[in-house]
Enzyme design. Sequence first.
Site, PDB file in Angstrom:
ATOM      1  N   SER A 136       0.840  -1.196   0.000  1.00  0.00           N
ATOM      2  CA  SER A 136       0.000   0.000   0.000  1.00  0.00           C
ATOM      3  C   SER A 136       0.883   1.257   0.000  1.00  0.00           C
ATOM      4  O   SER A 136       1.608   1.491  -0.958  1.00  0.00           O
ATOM      5  CB  SER A 136      -0.954  -0.043   1.198  1.00  0.00           C
ATOM      6  OG  SER A 136      -1.944   0.947   1.095  1.00  0.00           O
ATOM      7  N   HIS A 178      -3.992  -0.574  -4.533  1.00  0.00           N
ATOM      8  CA  HIS A 178      -5.447  -0.816  -4.446  1.00  0.00           C
ATOM      9  C   HIS A 178      -6.073  -0.484  -5.797  1.00  0.00           C
ATOM     10  O   HIS A 178      -7.151   0.121  -5.874  1.00  0.00           O
ATOM     11  CB  HIS A 178      -6.072   0.044  -3.347  1.00  0.00           C
ATOM     12  CG  HIS A 178      -5.459  -0.111  -1.996  1.00  0.00           C
ATOM     13  ND1 HIS A 178      -5.707  -1.190  -1.183  1.00  0.00           N
ATOM     14  CD2 HIS A 178      -4.596   0.691  -1.310  1.00  0.00           C
ATOM     15  CE1 HIS A 178      -5.032  -1.057  -0.045  1.00  0.00           C
ATOM     16  NE2 HIS A 178      -4.345   0.074  -0.108  1.00  0.00           N
ATOM     17  N   GLU A 205      -4.945  -5.213  -5.192  1.00  0.00           N
ATOM     18  CA  GLU A 205      -4.821  -5.758  -3.844  1.00  0.00           C
ATOM     19  C   GLU A 205      -4.461  -7.241  -3.886  1.00  0.00           C
ATOM     20  O   GLU A 205      -4.793  -7.948  -4.840  1.00  0.00           O
ATOM     21  CB  GLU A 205      -6.128  -5.549  -3.080  1.00  0.00           C
ATOM     22  CG  GLU A 205      -6.410  -4.084  -2.786  1.00  0.00           C
ATOM     23  CD  GLU A 205      -7.730  -3.858  -2.068  1.00  0.00           C
ATOM     24  OE1 GLU A 205      -8.440  -4.862  -1.802  1.00  0.00           O
ATOM     25  OE2 GLU A 205      -8.062  -2.695  -1.783  1.00  0.00           O
TER      26      GLU A 205
END
Length: 293
Positions: A136, A178, A205
């Site tokens: 992330s 994401h 993801e």
Amino acid sequence: MSDTDKQQQYGHLVIIGGHEDRKREMEILTRFVELSGGADANIVVLTAASTIPDDMWSIYDEAFGNLGVTRRSHLELTSRQDANSEEFVRQIDEATGIFMTGGDQKRLLALIGGSALDAAMHVALKTRGATIGGTSAGASAMSGHMLAQGRAETLPEKGSVSLGAGLGFLHRVVIDQHFSERQRLSRLLTVVAQNPYLQGIGIDEDTALVVAPGRGIEVLGAGAVTIVDGRTMITNVADIKDRDTPELIDVRLHLLPAGSSYQLPSVSHEAGKGLPPPLLDFLENVTKRNPIQ
């Protein structure tokens, strides 16, 4: 091979789009541990991007423990003084795997960017063969140009996205995470429209792009890696107003689903066969062995 090459071993990058599996098969984290030395790995978890570092450490302490890693530690930074401390740098110097958790990439760079710890991470990757992982926010921070903030609207929108300085393990790219789940193609197109020098990398993801500098790449996990290349595009982005949608012609898009794996032609004669030139160009750029900064 030169004497310098014999003394130095360039490590791997494991760039994760967030929400990787930490409980079941743990394919991505397993690969990170393998690249970090397996049972002999010494893994340091860096939670500087997070405002809940203890909670984040607890998650990865359990995950890496379940994967058989006995030498694992939490590097909790609360200030730039920490990032320049001899003790924290020593822990990076001894690590075979360095893992950056999610959170806010701006926070991560504010704490460690340009610090002694930052420099030690580059040395660990580029001379000791350590593996650098990031999920992330930790993924976005890997490149020299970092996506700092921006909306993910339906269409590209001039001026809606801003970049900052990243850690610089990769250059001439910008990384978004994401990616499919949060419908961020328009955001990445905006970046590339305004910065055609950069190639955009969008990572889904529970998906990772593994980079072996000087050798090749592989994609792991449940999703795909999207590459946006605007270097040949025609656009009016310089002439329109902020918040307007630019015209984008001849933007190239590559989609590499999990299981994709490519090696540079220089690795073996067979490796480069069938590689389209645009993808070969991406491969050569992303696997380039950058010097220590």
